[in-house]
Motif scaffolding. Sequence first.
Motif, PDB file in Angstrom:
ATOM      1  N   TRP A 226       0.846  -1.194   0.000  1.00  0.00           N
ATOM      2  CA  TRP A 226       0.000   0.000   0.000  1.00  0.00           C
ATOM      3  C   TRP A 226       0.883   1.246   0.000  1.00  0.00           C
ATOM      4  CZ3 TRP A 226      -0.987   3.368   4.448  1.00  0.00           C
ATOM      5  CH2 TRP A 226      -1.998   4.319   4.214  1.00  0.00           C
TER       6      TRP A 226
ATOM      7  N   GLN B  44       2.738   2.486  -3.046  1.00  0.00           N
ATOM      8  CA  GLN B  44       1.965   3.154  -4.088  1.00  0.00           C
ATOM      9  C   GLN B  44       1.610   4.571  -3.730  1.00  0.00           C
ATOM     10  OE1 GLN B  44      -0.700   0.319  -6.629  1.00  0.00           O
ATOM     11  NE2 GLN B  44      -1.641   0.952  -4.758  1.00  0.00           N
TER      12      GLN B  44
ATOM     13  N   THR C 266      -4.504   8.212   6.840  1.00  0.00           N
ATOM     14  CA  THR C 266      -5.422   7.237   6.273  1.00  0.00           C
ATOM     15  C   THR C 266      -5.258   5.918   7.013  1.00  0.00           C
ATOM     16  OG1 THR C 266      -5.145   8.313   4.170  1.00  0.00           O
ATOM     17  CG2 THR C 266      -6.157   6.153   4.134  1.00  0.00           C
TER      18      THR C 266
ATOM     19  N   HIS D 237      -9.671   8.444  -1.322  1.00  0.00           N
ATOM     20  CA  HIS D 237      -9.086   7.241  -0.720  1.00  0.00           C
ATOM     21  C   HIS D 237      -9.280   7.187   0.794  1.00  0.00           C
ATOM     22  CE1 HIS D 237      -6.414   3.812  -0.408  1.00  0.00           C
ATOM     23  NE2 HIS D 237      -5.701   4.443   0.495  1.00  0.00           N
ATOM     24  N   ALA D 238      -8.953   8.293   1.471  1.00  0.00           N
ATOM     25  CA  ALA D 238      -9.019   8.286   2.938  1.00  0.00           C
ATOM     26  C   ALA D 238     -10.442   8.030   3.425  1.00  0.00           C
ATOM     27  CB  ALA D 238      -8.498   9.610   3.497  1.00  0.00           C
TER      28      ALA D 238
ATOM     29  N   VAL E 180     -11.277   4.300   3.144  1.00  0.00           N
ATOM     30  CA  VAL E 180     -10.612   3.530   4.198  1.00  0.00           C
ATOM     31  C   VAL E 180     -11.331   3.715   5.528  1.00  0.00           C
ATOM     32  CG1 VAL E 180      -8.465   3.356   5.504  1.00  0.00           C
ATOM     33  CG2 VAL E 180      -8.390   3.550   3.001  1.00  0.00           C
TER      34      VAL E 180
ATOM     35  N   ASN F  44      -6.897  -1.616   1.221  1.00  0.00           N
ATOM     36  CA  ASN F  44      -6.380  -0.264   1.042  1.00  0.00           C
ATOM     37  C   ASN F  44      -5.455  -0.207  -0.167  1.00  0.00           C
ATOM     38  OD1 ASN F  44      -7.739   0.238   3.368  1.00  0.00           O
ATOM     39  ND2 ASN F  44      -5.954   0.698   4.622  1.00  0.00           N
ATOM     40  N   TRP F  45      -4.642  -1.249  -0.324  1.00  0.00           N
ATOM     41  CA  TRP F  45      -3.744  -1.323  -1.470  1.00  0.00           C
ATOM     42  C   TRP F  45      -4.559  -1.310  -2.768  1.00  0.00           C
ATOM     43  CZ3 TRP F  45      -2.795  -5.890  -4.698  1.00  0.00           C
ATOM     44  CH2 TRP F  45      -1.725  -5.732  -5.589  1.00  0.00           C
TER      45      TRP F  45
ATOM     46  N   GLN G 124      -6.198   1.786  -4.167  1.00  0.00           N
ATOM     47  CA  GLN G 124      -5.351   2.787  -4.819  1.00  0.00           C
ATOM     48  C   GLN G 124      -4.935   2.378  -6.204  1.00  0.00           C
ATOM     49  OE1 GLN G 124      -2.690   5.240  -1.905  1.00  0.00           O
ATOM     50  NE2 GLN G 124      -1.834   3.305  -2.474  1.00  0.00           N
TER      51      GLN G 124
END
Lengths: 543, 543
Positions: free
Chosen positions: A513, A516, A543, B95-96, B99, B512-513, B516
Amino acid sequence: MINFETSPAEYRHWKLDVDGPIATLSMDVQEDATLFDGYKLKLNSYDLGVDIELADAVQRLRFEHPEVQVVRVTSLKPRIFCAGANIYMLGTSPHAFKVNFCKFTNETRCAIEDASAHSGQRYVAALNGTASGGGYELAIACDEIYLVDDGNSAVSLPEVPLLGVLPGTGGLTRLVDKRKVRRDRADVFSTLAEGLKGKRAREWGLIDDYFPTSKFQEAVASRLRAIVEADGEKKALRGIKLNPLQVEEGADGRDYKYVSLKLNREKRYADLTVRAPEGKTPTSIEEIEKLGDTYWPLQAYRELDDALLHLRINELETGLVCLRTVGDIDEVLAIDKTLAANKDHWLTREIILNMARVLRRLDLTAKSFFALIEPGSCFAGNLLELALSADRTYMLNDPETKVEIATSELNRDAFPMSNGLTRLQSRFLAHPEKAVEVFNHDCRFDTEEAEDAGLVTFAPDDLDWEDEVRVAIEERTSLSPDALTGMEASLRFAGPETLDTKIYGRLTAWQNWIFQRPNAVGPEGALTNYGKPTQPHFDYKRT
Amino acid sequence: MINFETSPAEYRHWKLDVDGPIATLSMDVQEDATLFDGYKLKLNSYDLGVDIELADAVQRLRFEHPEVQVVRVTSLKPRIFCAGANIYMLGTSPHAFKVNFCKFTNETRCAIEDASAHSGQRYVAALNGTASGGGYELAIACDEIYLVDDGNSAVSLPEVPLLGVLPGTGGLTRLVDKRKVRRDRADVFSTLAEGLKGKRAREWGLIDDYFPTSKFQEAVASRLRAIVEADGEKKALRGIKLNPLQVEEGADGRDYKYVSLKLNREKRYADLTVRAPEGKTPTSIEEIEKLGDTYWPLQAYRELDDALLHLRINELETGLVCLRTVGDIDEVLAIDKTLAANKDHWLTREIILNMARVLRRLDLTAKSFFALIEPGSCFAGNLLELALSADRTYMLNDPETKVEIATSELNRDAFPMSNGLTRLQSRFLAHPEKAVEVFNHDCRFDTEEAEDAGLVTFAPDDLDWEDEVRVAIEERTSLSPDALTGMEASLRFAGPETLDTKIYGRLTAWQNWIFQRPNAVGPEGALTNYGKPTQPHFDYKRT
């Protein structure tokens, strides 16, 4: 194309010396002998090429030098043990390479711990200088760590404060789970770029002891002798030679003696076939020793290992591997019988341990695996593990043709997964009794028996077989490769967790993660900016 | 700003009915009542607003309806139970937020399992229609799952095949680790967009049973009655009311009665202060019941919980939280003594369980925590857990002023972490005897005793204190927030793994990976393209 085969005569970065029960692995990285252009391996920093040599040395110590009881890991560079993975190499590598690089180095460190736990070869890190990042992670994979007290040398994990990434080779996990460093101290240590020196490092459990420069070599030597003495004298063992694998490389595959890899690149899947031995295989240790590395279970699994590494790093777009076997079930079972009967002999023990490691490499490979069980296949004993490793298993149900799989003694406990369970235990978590029942059954299972026993996923008949397998392959290779990787990492390892599963599951996922995140790899990220006059700039959203 | 407080009278998406020992939680999502613009909550799909109501209902059932022994979770929409998290909401969220959204929904599902395990409130999923994605993940958090057999309704996890992401709310983990579905079947199920219906779903262990439409309601009702009967009759318990929290919101913080949150936004850290009760606190259950939700350990921890959620979702740039306490140690210890003496009474049990959940929420918050122990602080008993949760603890060493921390009975086992250990056990993995020694010591520790016992990280004297704390804060908030999140997730949970740690550690990190990856969220990613006429395009490199 990256080649994973090497030998001590070809090493450019390590020296391996064996002196009776004590071996010394010395790191002396050649700055310019890099795998790619664009970086120099200064201060004993490493790239994949350096680690391929280390992995080779660890493997050879087990097979070629069984007399060794303790391995000193040290450096030939003054004042520096190892500066860890090369930052410029990481900074310029594509994401997939970074991930594969970390996985391989993790497997090498787990192989060190495997040798210590099961082969009676203890590892001692003799830190004659600073061990930072991956350098300290290599040390922490050893059983004991000794640091020189020269007023300067320290151990450190500077990844978080300097690079905005994690120590990617198990460091954080081993810190709190192996060395059981108190979590608040681990937090301080992992955010302190300069690391800690002798006294405090010992107090916090980061090293076992430290010695002044003048006494360092002798103190370590004395500790090595003490380990040998406590271990008791081994019988005068004579190792076997691991010769280079013979492989025929074609445009769309690789052919070894017992393993073939056929790439269907346009369809993004590969056929990986293992062939059983033909004809009589030895039953006595003497014959096995004479065959050495040409003995089927050693040669076939070394070839399989090489094929898996090749698939991982050189064939990124291959998303699915169809596992196939060809040969006589009886021949495979005969091999397992001999291995089981001689499992206390060092050589057969090492052969079995190597098979277990290769199977774990398969479990940890970020490709989907389907096992295809057809007439003429031999998913028996050790090769049954391939089917049990697979994400799915298809077995032809054809009343006209005999299709069988079979168990052997070795399926009982010889090949533990990373989670410590056998593949049968993992499979039958809900019904542990089924793992037992499998062994109460006569060792062979035809398709219906295999399905009843829960050993296969689907058993199409001969009318459906071709279509069903084709559609399954097409569907699988159409899905998002990232989602499949995350899904397989979650489904393959149910049940207990170990240091290994924590490293490959949790730590690796977080690192991937972070690898990236713009804060690490963006134009202003810390990894990108390392060593440049510019400062990294972070998006501080948490995050 | 997102508000986490609600109550049944305000629910827009759920109905909560209580009928003696049986409660029914019915999902009936209002399409237009979304938290943000740009999507409609069709087919009982949910956003964070829907889950905030669910979390509230689960919490209220424990405090307001202790007479409830079984909770039916169902839907008021015909032919659909729940379609999972809203895809358009996910596709348009940063993204945040994705998550944080997943983390909160995970905590809600873990709260359901906590209620089942510790509060005697079993959960039964009555799937009157299709449960897909997060809908099935909600079902699998329940103890039992029943599906209507109407020829159409199925359970499914279509995230991997349809969206290129993982089921993000524990689905994969619960599939193989809770329901122990065979891994090859889990693989098939998790890649099959349309899912499985009654018979095969039951055979594979995805549901417990299925019933035709005409018999569905009665069959579920009969199962609910059986659970109540098997459980035995509960005493006629009378719940207490959870009233809205009183909070004063300012530009740079929030003030509750016992909790204050002060944001130092420019410096990206916050001070989070918990105040001890003042004056006499009750010692009898009668008095506690009378105080209800104003009783300190309930009110203070509800406030703390709200502050933590606020920090997580509304203050993304705050990277560090300084934990402080103010008040009299004796008052805190008196509370713990009362709680420990009455721990078998339902209300005190619920109060303790809630404290434990809030402390776990803190452990799972992606912010750094430093505990600052100064004169006038009261890190005692339950509040000592704040210091033990912190990544580091600083305790002033000033011979002129008394600075103390203290233990209570509740530190022994009342507040387990997600890994099943107490915070003292986690802290002293290397030396379990030290966790025992802490209780052999008189309950109070001055700074030197605390340091000797291993309870604090640093103990600067009064000359150094201010500088050392200031520098530590500055250093911490200068580091990459992503690297810190990964590091803390790795260091906070050493030792054993549980379903919870697997969900928050491994599964979350992989998700999470993937969240993204361009294959999911890029312009041609599967999540971005869902519902559009365009097809997703994948970079097929496997990583």
